[in-house]
Scaffold this motif. Sequence first.
Motif, PDB file in Angstrom:
ATOM      1  N   ARG A  47       0.813  -1.224   0.000  1.00 16.98           N
ATOM      2  CA  ARG A  47       0.000   0.000   0.000  1.00 16.98           C
ATOM      3  C   ARG A  47       0.846   1.273   0.000  1.00 16.98           C
ATOM      4  O   ARG A  47       0.408   2.299  -0.489  1.00 16.98           O
ATOM      5  N   ALA A  48       2.029   1.209   0.557  1.00 17.93           N
ATOM      6  CA  ALA A  48       2.901   2.379   0.596  1.00 17.93           C
ATOM      7  C   ALA A  48       3.960   2.335  -0.508  1.00 17.93           C
ATOM      8  O   ALA A  48       4.953   3.056  -0.454  1.00 17.93           O
ATOM      9  N   ALA A  49       3.733   1.520  -1.532  1.00 21.72           N
ATOM     10  CA  ALA A  49       4.696   1.393  -2.627  1.00 21.72           C
ATOM     11  C   ALA A  49       4.809   2.713  -3.388  1.00 21.72           C
ATOM     12  O   ALA A  49       3.835   3.441  -3.553  1.00 21.72           O
ATOM     13  N   THR A  50       6.013   3.005  -3.845  1.00 26.23           N
ATOM     14  CA  THR A  50       6.245   4.207  -4.656  1.00 26.23           C
ATOM     15  C   THR A  50       5.872   3.920  -6.103  1.00 26.23           C
ATOM     16  O   THR A  50       5.673   2.760  -6.488  1.00 26.23           O
ATOM     17  N   MET A  51       5.784   4.968  -6.900  1.00 27.35           N
ATOM     18  CA  MET A  51       5.468   4.802  -8.320  1.00 27.35           C
ATOM     19  C   MET A  51       6.488   3.887  -9.002  1.00 27.35           C
ATOM     20  O   MET A  51       6.108   3.015  -9.777  1.00 27.35           O
TER      21      MET A  51
END
Length: 136
Positions: A47-51
């Motif tokens: 859920r907190a993954a970067t682009m």
Amino acid sequence: MAEIQNCPSCGEFFNFTGVRDVCYKCAQKEEEMYQIVYRFLRKRENRAATMERIVEATGVEQELLYKWVRKNRLHPAIFPNLGYPCDNCGRITNKGKLCEKCQGELKSDLRTFEAAKEFRDNVANRERGTYLSEKK
């Protein structure tokens, strides 16, 4: 009213109605890619993954991610590291067309313009003022 346009993805003609900006085939491919990205992001650890991480893990183009965030298909409130480039400077933002810094600069410029306009109006009113002649 619909008009015929070329699909920006594949070059085929399609009936542009304002709902989709690509042809039906490309829209289906985009929807499949969206489902892949959404399944990836639904996992708690992603859920907190970067682009960059999403692009690497799913193979989806970054421009499509920007498009989905801009159209509120992927919500930055749920996925905090998502956003899209500011239309003015390119800095990543997650609401509106301008980032906070550009919004601040624009507001400041508008205040300066309004103050200058008010000053010019006051000067013009003073110059146009009433002249009294002496009574005899």
